[in-house]
Motif scaffolding. Structure first.
Motif, PDB file in Angstrom:
ATOM      1  N   LEU A 104       4.673   3.441  45.368  1.00 23.70           N
ATOM      2  CA  LEU A 104       3.299   4.326  44.757  1.00 23.70           C
ATOM      3  C   LEU A 104       3.042   6.179  44.792  1.00 23.70           C
ATOM      4  CD1 LEU A 104       1.375   1.959  46.463  1.00 23.70           C
ATOM      5  CD2 LEU A 104       1.358   1.985  44.091  1.00 23.70           C
ATOM      6  N   VAL A 105       3.393   6.527  45.961  1.00 21.36           N
ATOM      7  CA  VAL A 105       3.233   7.450  46.090  1.00 21.36           C
ATOM      8  C   VAL A 105       3.277   8.123  44.657  1.00 21.36           C
ATOM      9  CG1 VAL A 105       3.777   9.579  48.361  1.00 21.36           C
ATOM     10  CG2 VAL A 105       2.786   7.502  48.657  1.00 21.36           C
ATOM     11  N   VAL A 108       1.025   7.592  41.860  1.00 19.31           N
ATOM     12  CA  VAL A 108       0.035   7.916  41.586  1.00 19.31           C
ATOM     13  C   VAL A 108      -0.165   9.730  41.359  1.00 19.31           C
ATOM     14  CG1 VAL A 108      -1.880   8.741  43.014  1.00 19.31           C
ATOM     15  CG2 VAL A 108      -0.618   6.499  43.266  1.00 19.31           C
ATOM     16  N   VAL A 110       1.197  11.110  38.791  1.00 19.37           N
ATOM     17  CA  VAL A 110       1.307  10.837  37.697  1.00 19.37           C
ATOM     18  C   VAL A 110       0.683  11.170  37.012  1.00 19.37           C
ATOM     19  CG1 VAL A 110       2.802  10.874  35.835  1.00 19.37           C
ATOM     20  CG2 VAL A 110       4.163  10.308  37.810  1.00 19.37           C
ATOM     21  N   VAL A 111      -0.583  10.466  37.134  1.00 23.29           N
ATOM     22  CA  VAL A 111      -2.102   9.957  36.550  1.00 23.29           C
ATOM     23  C   VAL A 111      -2.807  10.228  36.526  1.00 23.29           C
ATOM     24  CG1 VAL A 111      -3.573   8.322  35.672  1.00 23.29           C
ATOM     25  CG2 VAL A 111      -0.996   7.869  36.489  1.00 23.29           C
ATOM     26  N   PRO A 112      -3.234  11.974  35.607  1.00 21.91           N
ATOM     27  CA  PRO A 112      -4.515  12.626  35.970  1.00 21.91           C
ATOM     28  C   PRO A 112      -5.419  12.146  36.439  1.00 21.91           C
ATOM     29  CG  PRO A 112      -4.351  12.476  33.860  1.00 21.91           C
ATOM     30  CD  PRO A 112      -2.928  11.319  34.193  1.00 21.91           C
ATOM     31  N   PHE A 113      -6.269  12.677  36.918  1.00 24.16           N
ATOM     32  CA  PHE A 113      -7.354  12.694  38.169  1.00 24.16           C
ATOM     33  C   PHE A 113      -8.714  12.499  36.811  1.00 24.16           C
ATOM     34  CE2 PHE A 113     -11.895  13.613  39.416  1.00 24.16           C
ATOM     35  CZ  PHE A 113     -12.099  12.429  40.448  1.00 24.16           C
ATOM     36  N   GLN A 114      -8.561  12.934  35.389  1.00 26.39           N
ATOM     37  CA  GLN A 114      -9.999  12.977  34.556  1.00 26.39           C
ATOM     38  C   GLN A 114      -9.890  12.150  34.397  1.00 26.39           C
ATOM     39  OE1 GLN A 114      -8.406  15.548  35.657  1.00 26.39           O
ATOM     40  NE2 GLN A 114     -10.563  17.147  35.408  1.00 26.39           N
ATOM     41  N   LEU A 115      -9.003  10.779  33.735  1.00 21.71           N
ATOM     42  CA  LEU A 115      -8.759   9.311  33.223  1.00 21.71           C
ATOM     43  C   LEU A 115      -9.438   8.930  33.725  1.00 21.71           C
ATOM     44  CD1 LEU A 115      -8.169   6.984  31.433  1.00 21.71           C
ATOM     45  CD2 LEU A 115      -6.118   7.071  32.833  1.00 21.71           C
ATOM     46  N   LEU A 116      -9.775   8.816  35.662  1.00 25.93           N
ATOM     47  CA  LEU A 116     -10.713   7.968  36.171  1.00 25.93           C
ATOM     48  C   LEU A 116     -11.912   8.949  36.524  1.00 25.93           C
ATOM     49  CD1 LEU A 116      -7.926   7.759  39.451  1.00 25.93           C
ATOM     50  CD2 LEU A 116      -8.176   6.351  37.186  1.00 25.93           C
ATOM     51  N   THR A 117     -12.484   9.562  35.928  1.00 26.99           N
ATOM     52  CA  THR A 117     -13.854  10.487  36.460  1.00 26.99           C
ATOM     53  C   THR A 117     -14.865   9.646  35.429  1.00 26.99           C
ATOM     54  OG1 THR A 117     -12.312  12.656  35.289  1.00 26.99           O
ATOM     55  CG2 THR A 117     -14.360  12.330  35.278  1.00 26.99           C
ATOM     56  N   PRO A 119     -14.732   5.593  34.746  1.00 27.92           N
ATOM     57  CA  PRO A 119     -14.869   4.421  35.661  1.00 27.92           C
ATOM     58  C   PRO A 119     -15.358   5.234  36.924  1.00 27.92           C
ATOM     59  CG  PRO A 119     -12.933   5.308  35.557  1.00 27.92           C
ATOM     60  CD  PRO A 119     -13.291   6.165  34.464  1.00 27.92           C
ATOM     61  N   LEU A 120     -15.258   6.157  37.797  1.00 33.08           N
ATOM     62  CA  LEU A 120     -15.431   6.332  39.229  1.00 33.08           C
ATOM     63  C   LEU A 120     -16.635   6.875  39.192  1.00 33.08           C
ATOM     64  CD1 LEU A 120     -12.911   8.106  40.806  1.00 33.08           C
ATOM     65  CD2 LEU A 120     -13.490   6.561  41.477  1.00 33.08           C
ATOM     66  N   PRO A 140     -13.381  10.240  46.348  1.00 31.55           N
ATOM     67  CA  PRO A 140     -12.109  10.885  45.197  1.00 31.55           C
ATOM     68  C   PRO A 140     -11.524  10.653  45.817  1.00 31.55           C
ATOM     69  CG  PRO A 140     -14.164  10.439  44.089  1.00 31.55           C
ATOM     70  CD  PRO A 140     -15.035  10.623  45.605  1.00 31.55           C
ATOM     71  N   SER A 145      -2.262  11.732  47.797  1.00 30.55           N
ATOM     72  CA  SER A 145      -0.331  11.202  47.549  1.00 30.55           C
ATOM     73  C   SER A 145       0.341  12.315  48.141  1.00 30.55           C
ATOM     74  CB  SER A 145      -0.916  10.598  46.813  1.00 30.55           C
ATOM     75  OG  SER A 145      -1.501   9.403  46.655  1.00 30.55           O
TER      76      SER A 145
ATOM     77  N   TYR B  25      -4.267   3.507  53.237  1.00 29.51           N
ATOM     78  CA  TYR B  25      -3.449   4.820  52.034  1.00 29.51           C
ATOM     79  C   TYR B  25      -3.944   3.525  50.939  1.00 29.51           C
ATOM     80  CZ  TYR B  25      -0.329   6.775  48.922  1.00 29.51           C
ATOM     81  OH  TYR B  25      -0.061   7.453  48.455  1.00 29.51           O
ATOM     82  N   VAL B  32      -9.712   4.355  44.717  1.00 26.12           N
ATOM     83  CA  VAL B  32     -10.108   4.650  43.978  1.00 26.12           C
ATOM     84  C   VAL B  32      -8.760   4.988  42.777  1.00 26.12           C
ATOM     85  CG1 VAL B  32     -10.611   7.718  44.557  1.00 26.12           C
ATOM     86  CG2 VAL B  32     -11.159   5.282  46.057  1.00 26.12           C
ATOM     87  N   PHE B  33      -8.168   4.199  42.791  1.00 25.45           N
ATOM     88  CA  PHE B  33      -6.660   4.666  41.672  1.00 25.45           C
ATOM     89  C   PHE B  33      -6.325   3.542  40.867  1.00 25.45           C
ATOM     90  CE2 PHE B  33      -2.880   5.032  40.592  1.00 25.45           C
ATOM     91  CZ  PHE B  33      -2.900   6.104  39.207  1.00 25.45           C
ATOM     92  N   PHE B  39     -10.226  -0.532  35.396  1.00 23.51           N
ATOM     93  CA  PHE B  39     -11.501  -0.216  34.642  1.00 23.51           C
ATOM     94  C   PHE B  39     -11.848   0.021  33.798  1.00 23.51           C
ATOM     95  CE2 PHE B  39     -16.127   0.380  36.376  1.00 23.51           C
ATOM     96  CZ  PHE B  39     -16.871  -0.206  35.505  1.00 23.51           C
ATOM     97  N   MET B  43     -13.775  -0.754  29.846  1.00 24.25           N
ATOM     98  CA  MET B  43     -14.418  -0.558  29.446  1.00 24.25           C
ATOM     99  C   MET B  43     -14.477  -0.059  28.107  1.00 24.25           C
ATOM    100  SD  MET B  43     -16.486   2.738  31.827  1.00 24.25           S
ATOM    101  CE  MET B  43     -15.891   2.637  32.854  1.00 24.25           C
ATOM    102  N   ASN B 235      -6.128  18.494  31.381  1.00 23.89           N
ATOM    103  CA  ASN B 235      -7.269  18.124  32.197  1.00 23.89           C
ATOM    104  C   ASN B 235      -8.378  19.542  31.939  1.00 23.89           C
ATOM    105  OD1 ASN B 235      -6.462  15.231  33.271  1.00 23.89           O
ATOM    106  ND2 ASN B 235      -5.389  17.162  35.118  1.00 23.89           N
ATOM    107  N   VAL B 281      -4.766  10.608  28.116  1.00 20.87           N
ATOM    108  CA  VAL B 281      -3.199  10.263  29.172  1.00 20.87           C
ATOM    109  C   VAL B 281      -1.985   9.664  28.526  1.00 20.87           C
ATOM    110  CG1 VAL B 281      -2.762   8.433  30.958  1.00 20.87           C
ATOM    111  CG2 VAL B 281      -4.971   9.434  30.968  1.00 20.87           C
TER     112      VAL B 281
END
Lengths: 274, 299
Positions: A104-105, A108, A110-117, A119-120, A140, A145, B25, B32-33, B39, B43, B235, B281
């Motif tokens: 998992l470490v 995680v 690899v996935v850019p934070f921006q995709l989560l922007t 939904p977060l 956030p 990681s 963790y 948060v991930f 989600f 959406m 990004n 992505v």
């Protein structure tokens, strides 16, 4: 190697990298903006601290710095406490699911934070009502990681005999971590903290999204708001912007220059060799 | 606890307390991930809009409708072209410059610390701070144009629709180069000295041995640099937002993340924003796989 053109290339490079910082400082001290070549050399008659007063009046530097500090401090605290626990467990403890967590470490990152922007934003602002709060800002980033991975690498380098001896003496794992492992990797942990510092201190997008109240915005956000809105009306907008930029840049640059050996040595190499 | 063996030890492992240590963790990752990731996808396939907290409303499934809406928007298509231009300039420039500078730095004896610090300083500084200087340097009567004189572009760099995105790409290359130089410096430590000696025995000059020993020797690092530069490039948000006043002129420097922010949050269409995010992505992942194929082929 003794080739002079290599040295020359490095010098030209250093000039290109450092000049904007020099210009930032000079520009922040000029009463009248001078975009000509001569403006790069400060003339004593044109020097003033007025730009700093102006940016301070516009965005309350002290308050913004405090917000940046709380945001950064919260992130570092979370990263250290939870990251060290996880890193230690992944390096030194055999438990069910260790391999899965370690994968998992790696995944995680690899996935850019921006995709989560989006939904977060919906979750934190709309569902939990954490807009304009330090908690919403920190959440956030509270565990990093990359830091877990780096801490794991540090703990892996310690000799196993130490842990065996401590366990034979009957020490609990938390005590071993606190009394044996952490003291031995303390210098490396400092590197971890310094590397983590850069992220939240310079982070822009997330606090920009969730803080609308000016007195809760970190300096990067208030400065950018000044840059995009207020600056048109100020007497010497660039001077004020550059003064703010100097205040924002100074802590990170100072920490880096003081601790530069630590930034460069172990952590990155252990990261690369993985 | 240390002597736990037998069946229980087999099931839980020797130190089951480890699972307790990683719990925060894992919970964090779930909250948060993993959850937001799911989600976002949810959406993007539903008619999702902002409501008051706790309000119960229908979120009908709309299939690919958000994707169709998003792709028929010329600003969105433009932003994907823009990020393509950005990557075409930024990634090769990053690889070439950071490898050359790291190579020179690796051989340097004088002022090593000074050079390392100067290359790394832009990376540790907030983009918001250095953007201020670049605006000052590159505006129409800024220092760069006053040095260039009659060669200065008109309209100037950041307000010129052909030059805005390349200027942003060069800014980002400059800003991040230090980090990649460090990656290459670490990789250069691993290139065997014997290979250089063998190359010089065979009569290879400096350029030849750089090309035949150094470049293949740091190939794993090159793969990493290319991938990381691509992911950070995709990004892109802060730089076009601040350098070009929100992606101007006329959308010429708008990035997908910038458009995602405008559509999703400013204009209140989080479902469209999420669809842009998912497409971005997926695009990055495909690009990363292709790059791995080509750059990392010998490993």
């Amino acid at each position: 190697m003794k080739s002079p053109w290599k040295f020359l290339g490095l010098l030209v490079g250093a000039f290109v990298f450092l000049f904007p910082f020099y210009y930032m400082l000079v520009g922040s001290l000029q009463a009248e903006p001078d975009p000509s070549v001569g403006g790069a050399f400060p003339s004593p008659g044109n020097l003033t601290g007025h730009n700093y007063a102006e940016i301070n009046a516009a965005i309350n530097l002290g308050r913004s710095l405090l917000n940046s500090g709380i945001f950064t401090g919260g992130v570092i605290l979370g990263t250290l406490v939870f990251g060290v626990l996880a890193g230690y467990a992944l390096a030194r403890l055999q438990f069910r699911g260790r391999g899965a967590v370690f994968n998992l470490v790696l995944l995680v990152q690899v996935v850019p934070f921006q995709l989560l922007t989006i939904p977060l934003y919906v979750m934190i602002v709309r569902s939990y009502g954490l807009a304009d709060s330090y908690l919403g800002m920190i959440l956030p980033f509270a565990i990093n990681s990359t830091a877990v991975f780096v801490f794991r690498q540090y703990f892996l380098q310690l000799p196993q005999e130490l842990f065996d001896a401590a366990r034979i003496d009957g020490a609990g794992e938390l005590a071993i971590l606190w009394r044996v492992a952490i003291p031995l990797v303390k210098p490396a942990l400092l590197t971890g903290v310094l590397l983590t510092f850069i992220g939240p201190w310079n982070e822009f997008l997330w606090p920009f999204l969730i803080t609308k109240q000016q007195d809760l915005q970190p300096l990067a956000v208030s400065l950018s708001n000044y840059l995009t809105t207020v600056s048109a009306r100020a007497a010497n907008p660039f001077g004020a912007v550059l003064a703010g930029a100097c205040v924002l840049a100074a802590p990170a640059v100072a920490l880096f220059v003081i601790f530069q050996r630590r930034f460069i040595s172990s952590s990155l190499e252990s990261g690369v060799k993985g | 606890m240390s002597k736990r063996t037998g069946v229980l030890g087999k099931v839980l492992g020797k130190q089951p307390i480890g699972s307790l240590f990683v719990t925060p963790y894992v919970v964090f990752l779930a909250a948060v991930f993993a959850y937001p990731l799911g989600f976002a996808v949810y959406m993007s396939f539903h008619d999702y809009f902002f409501t008051a907290p706790g309000a119960i409303v229908e979120r009908p499934f709309v299939g690919f409708e958000n994707y169709a809406t998003m792709l028929s928007d010329p600003a969105v298509r433009r932003s994907f072209v823009n990020v393509g231009i950005f990557l075409l300039i930024n990634v090769p420039l990053t690889v070439v410059l950071s490898l050359l500078l790291a190579y020179a730095l690796n051989g340097a004896v004088r002022w090593r610390g000074f050079f390392r610090v100067s290359y790394y300083v832009p990376y540790v500084t907030a983009s918001v701070a250095v953007v201020g200087v670049w605006l000052f340097l590159f505006n129409s009567n800024g220092l760069v144009n006053s040095v260039l004189g009659p060669l200065a572009p008109d309209p100037s760099w950041l307000v010129n629709s052909n030059l805005a995105m390349p200027t942003v790409a060069i800014y980002v290359t400059w800003k991040q180069l230090g980090f990649f130089i460090l990656l290459y410096l670490a990789a250069l430590q691993n290139v065997s000295k014997d290979l250089y000696e063998a190359a010089s025995m065979d009569g290879a000059g400096r350029i030849k041995s750089f090309w035949n020993v150094t470049v293949p020797g740091v190939r794993p690092a090159t793969t990493l640099v290319v991938l990381l530069a691509t992911v950070t490039g995709a990004n892109l948000f802060t730089e076009p937002y601040l350098l070009t006043g929100g992606g101007g002129p006329d959308g010429a420097s708008a990035s997908p993340v910038l458009i995602m922010y405008q559509r999703g949050i400013e204009q209140g269409n989080p479902d469209i924003g999420a669809a842009i995010g998912v497409l971005l992505v997926v695009g990055v992942l495909i690009l990363a796989l292709v790059e791995r194929r080509f750059v990392g082929r010998e490993n």
